[in-house]
Design a protein around this motif. Structure first.
Motif, PDB file in Angstrom:
ATOM      1  N   PHE A 227       3.694   6.920 -17.977  1.00 19.78           N
ATOM      2  CA  PHE A 227       3.713   5.834 -17.070  1.00 19.78           C
ATOM      3  C   PHE A 227       4.594   6.360 -15.894  1.00 19.78           C
ATOM      4  O   PHE A 227       4.267   5.881 -14.709  1.00 19.78           O
ATOM      5  CB  PHE A 227       4.037   4.693 -17.582  1.00 19.78           C
ATOM      6  CG  PHE A 227       2.845   4.007 -18.045  1.00 19.78           C
ATOM      7  CD1 PHE A 227       1.840   3.063 -17.396  1.00 19.78           C
ATOM      8  CD2 PHE A 227       2.560   3.941 -19.501  1.00 19.78           C
ATOM      9  CE1 PHE A 227       0.969   2.548 -17.898  1.00 19.78           C
ATOM     10  CE2 PHE A 227       1.206   3.523 -19.961  1.00 19.78           C
ATOM     11  CZ  PHE A 227       0.755   2.565 -19.065  1.00 19.78           C
ATOM     12  N   ALA A 228       5.723   6.912 -16.187  1.00 17.25           N
ATOM     13  CA  ALA A 228       6.621   7.152 -15.234  1.00 17.25           C
ATOM     14  C   ALA A 228       6.231   8.223 -14.257  1.00 17.25           C
ATOM     15  O   ALA A 228       6.547   8.255 -13.046  1.00 17.25           O
ATOM     16  CB  ALA A 228       7.965   7.649 -15.852  1.00 17.25           C
ATOM     17  N   VAL A 229       5.713   9.182 -14.729  1.00 14.52           N
ATOM     18  CA  VAL A 229       5.150  10.620 -14.139  1.00 14.52           C
ATOM     19  C   VAL A 229       3.943  10.028 -13.165  1.00 14.52           C
ATOM     20  O   VAL A 229       3.941  10.395 -11.812  1.00 14.52           O
ATOM     21  CB  VAL A 229       4.716  11.599 -14.788  1.00 14.52           C
ATOM     22  CG1 VAL A 229       3.892  12.778 -14.174  1.00 14.52           C
ATOM     23  CG2 VAL A 229       5.869  12.131 -15.497  1.00 14.52           C
ATOM     24  N   MET A 230       3.282   9.348 -13.504  1.00 12.65           N
ATOM     25  CA  MET A 230       2.063   8.660 -12.798  1.00 12.65           C
ATOM     26  C   MET A 230       2.254   7.545 -11.931  1.00 12.65           C
ATOM     27  O   MET A 230       1.899   7.574 -10.717  1.00 12.65           O
ATOM     28  CB  MET A 230       0.793   8.317 -13.764  1.00 12.65           C
ATOM     29  CG  MET A 230       0.073   9.018 -14.599  1.00 12.65           C
ATOM     30  SD  MET A 230      -0.919   8.344 -15.731  1.00 12.65           S
ATOM     31  CE  MET A 230      -2.092   7.751 -14.538  1.00 12.65           C
ATOM     32  N   GLY A 231       3.511   6.797 -12.151  1.00 15.23           N
ATOM     33  CA  GLY A 231       3.863   5.629 -11.171  1.00 15.23           C
ATOM     34  C   GLY A 231       4.152   6.268  -9.983  1.00 15.23           C
ATOM     35  O   GLY A 231       4.173   5.399  -8.896  1.00 15.23           O
ATOM     36  N   ILE A 232       4.727   7.389  -9.859  1.00 16.81           N
ATOM     37  CA  ILE A 232       5.468   8.047  -8.237  1.00 16.81           C
ATOM     38  C   ILE A 232       4.211   8.072  -7.491  1.00 16.81           C
ATOM     39  O   ILE A 232       4.520   8.116  -6.359  1.00 16.81           O
ATOM     40  CB  ILE A 232       6.114   9.079  -8.464  1.00 16.81           C
ATOM     41  CG1 ILE A 232       5.342  10.365  -9.011  1.00 16.81           C
ATOM     42  CG2 ILE A 232       7.238   8.679  -9.449  1.00 16.81           C
ATOM     43  CD1 ILE A 232       6.014  11.552  -9.253  1.00 16.81           C
ATOM     44  N   ASN A 233       2.892   8.073  -8.120  1.00 24.95           N
ATOM     45  CA  ASN A 233       1.641   8.194  -7.117  1.00 24.95           C
ATOM     46  C   ASN A 233       0.925   7.066  -6.903  1.00 24.95           C
ATOM     47  O   ASN A 233      -0.121   6.754  -6.645  1.00 24.95           O
ATOM     48  CB  ASN A 233       0.800   9.514  -7.535  1.00 24.95           C
ATOM     49  CG  ASN A 233       1.329  10.617  -7.631  1.00 24.95           C
ATOM     50  OD1 ASN A 233       1.748  11.142  -6.464  1.00 24.95           O
ATOM     51  ND2 ASN A 233       1.422  11.456  -8.751  1.00 24.95           N
ATOM     52  N   PHE A 234       1.415   5.987  -7.556  1.00 21.57           N
ATOM     53  CA  PHE A 234       1.000   4.565  -7.330  1.00 21.57           C
ATOM     54  C   PHE A 234       1.409   3.696  -6.263  1.00 21.57           C
ATOM     55  O   PHE A 234       2.536   3.756  -6.103  1.00 21.57           O
ATOM     56  CB  PHE A 234       0.984   3.879  -8.577  1.00 21.57           C
ATOM     57  CG  PHE A 234       0.290   4.235  -9.997  1.00 21.57           C
ATOM     58  CD1 PHE A 234      -0.536   5.332  -9.877  1.00 21.57           C
ATOM     59  CD2 PHE A 234       0.831   3.849 -11.119  1.00 21.57           C
ATOM     60  CE1 PHE A 234      -1.119   5.486 -11.005  1.00 21.57           C
ATOM     61  CE2 PHE A 234       0.133   4.138 -12.270  1.00 21.57           C
ATOM     62  CZ  PHE A 234      -1.020   5.163 -12.152  1.00 21.57           C
ATOM     63  N   PRO A 235       0.204   3.044  -5.520  1.00 24.87           N
ATOM     64  CA  PRO A 235       0.850   2.137  -4.512  1.00 24.87           C
ATOM     65  C   PRO A 235       1.765   1.063  -5.300  1.00 24.87           C
ATOM     66  O   PRO A 235       1.303   0.797  -6.366  1.00 24.87           O
ATOM     67  CB  PRO A 235      -0.491   1.752  -3.761  1.00 24.87           C
ATOM     68  CG  PRO A 235      -1.137   2.854  -4.171  1.00 24.87           C
ATOM     69  CD  PRO A 235      -0.999   3.366  -5.466  1.00 24.87           C
TER      70      PRO A 235
ATOM     71  N   ALA B  69       0.753  -1.292   0.096  1.00 28.34           N
ATOM     72  CA  ALA B  69       0.014  -0.058   0.089  1.00 28.34           C
ATOM     73  C   ALA B  69       0.927   1.089   0.132  1.00 28.34           C
ATOM     74  O   ALA B  69       0.182   2.232   0.060  1.00 28.34           O
ATOM     75  CB  ALA B  69      -0.858  -0.009   1.172  1.00 28.34           C
ATOM     76  N   ALA B  70       2.191   1.121   0.176  1.00 31.36           N
ATOM     77  CA  ALA B  70       3.181   2.289   0.173  1.00 31.36           C
ATOM     78  C   ALA B  70       3.176   3.012  -1.418  1.00 31.36           C
ATOM     79  O   ALA B  70       3.219   2.248  -2.433  1.00 31.36           O
ATOM     80  CB  ALA B  70       4.523   1.982   0.555  1.00 31.36           C
ATOM     81  N   LYS B  71       3.623   4.209  -1.398  1.00 28.58           N
ATOM     82  CA  LYS B  71       3.872   4.846  -2.903  1.00 28.58           C
ATOM     83  C   LYS B  71       5.134   5.581  -2.542  1.00 28.58           C
ATOM     84  O   LYS B  71       5.690   5.671  -1.745  1.00 28.58           O
ATOM     85  CB  LYS B  71       2.887   5.952  -2.977  1.00 28.58           C
ATOM     86  CG  LYS B  71       1.286   5.719  -2.923  1.00 28.58           C
ATOM     87  CD  LYS B  71       0.535   6.938  -3.058  1.00 28.58           C
ATOM     88  CE  LYS B  71      -0.987   6.734  -2.462  1.00 28.58           C
ATOM     89  NZ  LYS B  71      -1.934   7.835  -2.573  1.00 28.58           N
ATOM     90  N   PHE B  72       5.706   5.965  -3.595  1.00 28.58           N
ATOM     91  CA  PHE B  72       7.090   6.453  -3.841  1.00 28.58           C
ATOM     92  C   PHE B  72       7.105   7.753  -3.200  1.00 28.58           C
ATOM     93  O   PHE B  72       8.090   8.240  -2.498  1.00 28.58           O
ATOM     94  CB  PHE B  72       7.423   6.652  -5.234  1.00 28.58           C
ATOM     95  CG  PHE B  72       8.795   7.130  -5.408  1.00 28.58           C
ATOM     96  CD1 PHE B  72      10.064   6.520  -5.706  1.00 28.58           C
ATOM     97  CD2 PHE B  72       9.027   8.676  -5.751  1.00 28.58           C
ATOM     98  CE1 PHE B  72      11.156   7.198  -5.936  1.00 28.58           C
ATOM     99  CE2 PHE B  72      10.236   9.166  -5.837  1.00 28.58           C
ATOM    100  CZ  PHE B  72      11.380   8.493  -6.037  1.00 28.58           C
ATOM    101  N   MET B  73       6.016   8.676  -3.118  1.00 29.43           N
ATOM    102  CA  MET B  73       5.994   9.974  -2.653  1.00 29.43           C
ATOM    103  C   MET B  73       5.350   9.977  -1.336  1.00 29.43           C
ATOM    104  O   MET B  73       5.148  10.995  -0.630  1.00 29.43           O
ATOM    105  CB  MET B  73       5.029  10.968  -3.827  1.00 29.43           C
ATOM    106  CG  MET B  73       5.302  10.998  -5.177  1.00 29.43           C
ATOM    107  SD  MET B  73       6.906  11.738  -5.333  1.00 29.43           S
ATOM    108  CE  MET B  73       6.534  13.414  -4.591  1.00 29.43           C
ATOM    109  N   ASP B  74       5.096   8.826  -0.573  1.00 32.41           N
ATOM    110  CA  ASP B  74       4.628   9.028   0.458  1.00 32.41           C
ATOM    111  C   ASP B  74       5.769   9.609   1.661  1.00 32.41           C
ATOM    112  O   ASP B  74       6.926   9.414   1.273  1.00 32.41           O
ATOM    113  CB  ASP B  74       4.451   7.410   1.223  1.00 32.41           C
ATOM    114  CG  ASP B  74       3.177   6.948   0.734  1.00 32.41           C
ATOM    115  OD1 ASP B  74       2.117   7.818   0.343  1.00 32.41           O
ATOM    116  OD2 ASP B  74       2.869   5.808   0.918  1.00 32.41           O
TER     117      ASP B  74
END
Length: 367
Positions: free
Chosen positions: A225-233, A155-160
């Motif tokens: 995908f790279a830009v959106m991916g940082i906000n994906f769990p 459930a963790a994200k890159f931007m957490d």
């Protein structure tokens, strides 16, 4: 992203139910709190969805090929009515209606998959906050929160923030490394899939703006995908990476078995088919016979790759038939030459010399 995902909350219950069913299976093998159990549950969700979407994928292929075939006509319409945009639009719609082509059909798999994607995002975002959702009770939510994939909670994200990651009982460094690697893999798989399509499965004889658009998408999509991916769990990254790999494998199969006419992939396929026919002396397999029969049915409308295949068969003393089989004989070779655009040479009688023409025949013997 959270606002968009909440719009698909109506489907969170079926998505969470499917995940729980797979988790009960994998939990018995790896342990209920294992990252493998939850990660494989998400992977299995993707596989199940993609299997259900195979009919839409077939429609997507047909729609894409239909659009490619229409490119010359579309370009002619654009040039003819370049000063009249309304008439140009009307003629385009008329062309789509006459040919039964729908430009939006190529987007059907992505559109059909979007609700499941956002629903999964909504489920994981809720789990990260420790709240129940769908059929996930508090015990399952706590289990999912503690599950880790290579040290990163699903459930963790890159931007957490460090505090949020610490609340999940993980290290920010582990989360950043795992999510960064998965984002890179996700973008590269998307790039390779599009690049494979452009290099192998596109009719190279058709040069239109559509081709340029596809080339642009090859570079734009991985960036998106790279830009959106940082906000994906992490769990959503597992979902999207799995669906990218599935798409890549599915496309490789289509390119190898049913390539676009006139493409590099068709040339490679017919080269393999020629080796198969010459080594066995016949066409084995229903699929291969359908390909040969389709080429024969085209007649003079064959593309360069197909004409080369027919010519290569004739040089081997073989000729393709309407039912997809091949026959080997002198007559068949002549028929194949004529079918491939050549003209069968008619044997002329040998010319006699003047002395042979003037010499009287042998007298018949008398009894």
């Amino acid at each position: 992203m959270d606002t968009i995902a909440s719009l698909f909350s109506f489907i969170t219950t079926p998505v969470s139910w499917i995940i729980v069913q797979f988790h009960s299976l994998y939990g018995a093998l790896f342990g209920p709190d294992s990252g493998w159990a939850w990660g494989l549950s998400i992977v299995s969700l993707v596989i199940l969805i993609r299997i259900c979407l195979i009919p839409l994928f077939v429609k997507q292929i047909k729609a894409t090929r239909g659009m490619q075939a229409l490119q010359p006509k579309m370009k002619a319409i654009q040039e003819r009515y370049k000063n009249d945009k309304q008439r140009q639009s009307e003629e385009m719609m008329k062309l789509y209606k006459e040919t039964g082509t729908n430009p939006l059909s190529s987007c059907l798999p992505i559109l059909a998959q979007s609700p499941f994607f956002f629903a999964l995002y909504h489920v994981l975002a809720t789990v990260a906050n420790g709240k129940t959702i769908g059929v996930l009770d508090q015990q399952l939510v706590d289990s999912a929160r503690s599950a880790r994939i290579f040290g990163a909670p699903i459930a963790a994200k890159f931007m957490d923030s460090p505090e949020k990651v610490e609340a999940l009982g993980a290290s920010l460094t582990d989360v950043r490394i795992v999510t960064a690697v998965m984002i890179i893999m996700m973008s590269l798989s998307q790039f390779y899939t599009q690049r494979q399509l452009m290099q192998k499965n596109v009719d190279l004889t058709v040069k239109t703006p559509f081709m340029q658009q596809q080339k642009m998408l090859m570079y734009i999509f991985p960036v998106i995908f790279a830009v959106m991916g940082i906000n994906f769990p992490v769990g959503v990254l597992v979902y999207w990476l799995t669906t990218n790999v599935w798409t890549m494998g599915q496309q490789m199969y289509v390119i190898n078995q049913n390539p676009t006419p006139g493409s590099k992939a068709q040339d490679q396929y017919l080269t393999r088919l020629l080796k198969h026919v010459t080594s066995h002396g016949e066409v084995k397999g229903r699929g291969k016979k359908k390909v040969v029969a389709a080429i024969v049915a085209k007649g003079p409308d064959r593309n360069d790759v197909e004409r080369k295949f027919i010519t290569a068969l004739s040089k081997q003393g073989l000729a393709a038939q309407a039912d997809g089989s091949v026959i080997k004989s002198v007559e068949a070779t002549a028929d194949a030459d004529a079918a491939s655009g050549g003209v069968a040479k008619r044997q002329q009688p040998k010319r006699q010399s003047k002395s042979q023409r003037q010499s009287p025949g042998k007298p018949s013997s008398k009894k």
